[in-house]
Design a protein around this motif. Structure first.
Motif, PDB file in Angstrom:
ATOM      1  N   LEU A  56       0.802  -1.228   0.000  1.00 32.75           N
ATOM      2  CA  LEU A  56       0.000   0.000   0.000  1.00 32.75           C
ATOM      3  C   LEU A  56       0.832   1.274   0.000  1.00 32.75           C
ATOM      4  CD1 LEU A  56      -2.871  -1.021   2.432  1.00 32.75           C
ATOM      5  CD2 LEU A  56      -2.870  -1.001  -0.062  1.00 32.75           C
ATOM      6  N   THR A  57       2.108   1.185   0.369  1.00 31.40           N
ATOM      7  CA  THR A  57       2.933   2.394   0.434  1.00 31.40           C
ATOM      8  C   THR A  57       4.163   2.342  -0.467  1.00 31.40           C
ATOM      9  OG1 THR A  57       4.075   1.495   2.380  1.00 31.40           O
ATOM     10  CG2 THR A  57       2.199   2.969   2.788  1.00 31.40           C
ATOM     11  N   ALA A  58       4.427   1.213  -1.100  1.00 34.74           N
ATOM     12  CA  ALA A  58       5.621   1.082  -1.950  1.00 34.74           C
ATOM     13  C   ALA A  58       5.508   1.981  -3.184  1.00 34.74           C
ATOM     14  CB  ALA A  58       5.800  -0.370  -2.387  1.00 34.74           C
ATOM     15  N   ASP A  64       7.445  -2.605  -8.477  1.00 38.12           N
ATOM     16  CA  ASP A  64       7.726  -3.591  -9.516  1.00 38.12           C
ATOM     17  C   ASP A  64       8.310  -4.870  -8.908  1.00 38.12           C
ATOM     18  OD1 ASP A  64       7.580  -2.090 -12.407  1.00 38.12           O
ATOM     19  OD2 ASP A  64       8.113  -0.724 -10.794  1.00 38.12           O
ATOM     20  N   MET A  65       9.152  -4.718  -7.882  1.00 39.30           N
ATOM     21  CA  MET A  65       9.724  -5.885  -7.224  1.00 39.30           C
ATOM     22  C   MET A  65       8.661  -6.688  -6.481  1.00 39.30           C
ATOM     23  SD  MET A  65      13.522  -4.553  -5.999  1.00 39.30           S
ATOM     24  CE  MET A  65      13.306  -5.234  -4.426  1.00 39.30           C
ATOM     25  N   ASP A  83       2.107   4.609 -10.282  1.00 41.85           N
ATOM     26  CA  ASP A  83       2.195   3.702  -9.139  1.00 41.85           C
ATOM     27  C   ASP A  83       0.807   3.311  -8.652  1.00 41.85           C
ATOM     28  OD1 ASP A  83       4.935   3.712  -9.161  1.00 41.85           O
ATOM     29  OD2 ASP A  83       5.149   5.125  -7.499  1.00 41.85           O
ATOM     30  N   GLN A  84      -0.103   4.282  -8.591  1.00 45.05           N
ATOM     31  CA  GLN A  84      -1.454   4.022  -8.095  1.00 45.05           C
ATOM     32  C   GLN A  84      -2.174   3.008  -8.993  1.00 45.05           C
ATOM     33  OE1 GLN A  84      -3.813   7.545  -7.647  1.00 45.05           O
ATOM     34  NE2 GLN A  84      -5.626   6.434  -7.024  1.00 45.05           N
ATOM     35  N   SER A  85      -2.065   3.163 -10.286  1.00 42.13           N
ATOM     36  CA  SER A  85      -2.708   2.253 -11.229  1.00 42.13           C
ATOM     37  C   SER A  85      -2.094   0.860 -11.145  1.00 42.13           C
ATOM     38  CB  SER A  85      -2.575   2.801 -12.648  1.00 42.13           C
ATOM     39  OG  SER A  85      -2.956   1.844 -13.598  1.00 42.13           O
ATOM     40  N   ILE A  90      -2.046  -4.897  -9.142  1.00 36.40           N
ATOM     41  CA  ILE A  90      -1.432  -5.933  -8.306  1.00 36.40           C
ATOM     42  C   ILE A  90      -2.449  -6.455  -7.300  1.00 36.40           C
ATOM     43  CG2 ILE A  90       0.319  -6.373  -6.536  1.00 36.40           C
ATOM     44  CD1 ILE A  90       2.095  -4.313  -8.016  1.00 36.40           C
ATOM     45  N   GLN A  91      -3.146  -5.538  -6.625  1.00 37.58           N
ATOM     46  CA  GLN A  91      -4.139  -5.952  -5.637  1.00 37.58           C
ATOM     47  C   GLN A  91      -5.250  -6.780  -6.275  1.00 37.58           C
ATOM     48  OE1 GLN A  91      -4.900  -1.966  -4.083  1.00 37.58           O
ATOM     49  NE2 GLN A  91      -4.286  -2.699  -2.070  1.00 37.58           N
ATOM     50  N   ALA A  92      -5.723  -6.352  -7.436  1.00 37.49           N
ATOM     51  CA  ALA A  92      -6.797  -7.084  -8.112  1.00 37.49           C
ATOM     52  C   ALA A  92      -6.347  -8.491  -8.472  1.00 37.49           C
ATOM     53  CB  ALA A  92      -7.236  -6.338  -9.365  1.00 37.49           C
TER      54      ALA A  92
END
Length: 192
Positions: A56-58, A64-65, A83-85, A90-92
């Motif tokens: 959530l904060t990276a 990317d890592m 980054d937000q997109s 990633i979360q989805a």
């Protein structure tokens, strides 16, 4: 004075000194400021590392890592993707349902913005049954148990122009479906 900056570290170091040290001595202040600069750098570095260790904060390459740890080369950042997109993608994909009929349908809805038609030839709910209200007799849809077990047919509608999903390629759709399908199921995809 913010926590961890030079002034804060100098004040903390002075607070640990015995009372017989003077409050303001240029030599002592210079010596403590030198140590404080190093410790301030370490403090800021630890705060940065803590930030980069969570999804959530990276930011930047650290995000990317994280994606690489979870998906290997399966979820690359697109050119100019924020980054937000990328974090949302990633979360989805981390929490995406996999290996089920509902998972394939939800994936197609997410990536195309349209609901696909998924049919299994041995499933009466998809093809109906003779003499039943759900029967499709005469309209060209006939189920069978003689086809290869564990296969389904998916009609995927390409995204409409002007939608956020527009621009997704056919290869993206194929690879996304392949990523969520059960491993022992053959999925025949028709793009419309």
């Amino acid at each position: 004075m913010a926590a961890g900056d030079n002034g804060d570290i100098v004040a903390r170091l002075k607070a640990t000194l015995p009372s017989w040290f003077s409050d303001s001595t240029p030599v002592l202040d210079a010596l403590l400021s030198g140590w404080a600069a190093s410790w301030s750098f370490v403090y800021a570095l630890l705060a940065y590392v803590k930030q980069q260790s969570r999804l959530l904060t990276a930011t930047d390459g650290w995000l990317d890592m994280i994606a690489g740890d979870f998906f290997g080369l399966g979820l690359q950042r697109q050119a100019y993707q924020t980054d937000q997109s990328y974090r949302a993608a990633i979360q989805a994909n981390i929490f995406r349902e996999r290996g089920t009929r509902a998972g394939v349908i939800k994936l197609c809805q997410d990536i195309t913005g349209r609901t696909p038609v998924l049919m299994e030839s041995s499933r009466p709910q998809d093809y109906g049954a003779y003499g039943q209200p759900t029967g499709f007799y005469g309209n060209g849809r006939y189920g069978t148990l003689s086809t290869t077990p564990y296969e389904c047919f998916v009609k995927v509608y390409r995204p409409l122009p002007g939608t956020p999903q527009y621009g997704i390629t056919d290869a993206d759709i194929y690879s996304a479906i392949d990523a969520v399908r059960p491993h022992n199921v053959t999925v025949w995809v028709q793009l419309l």
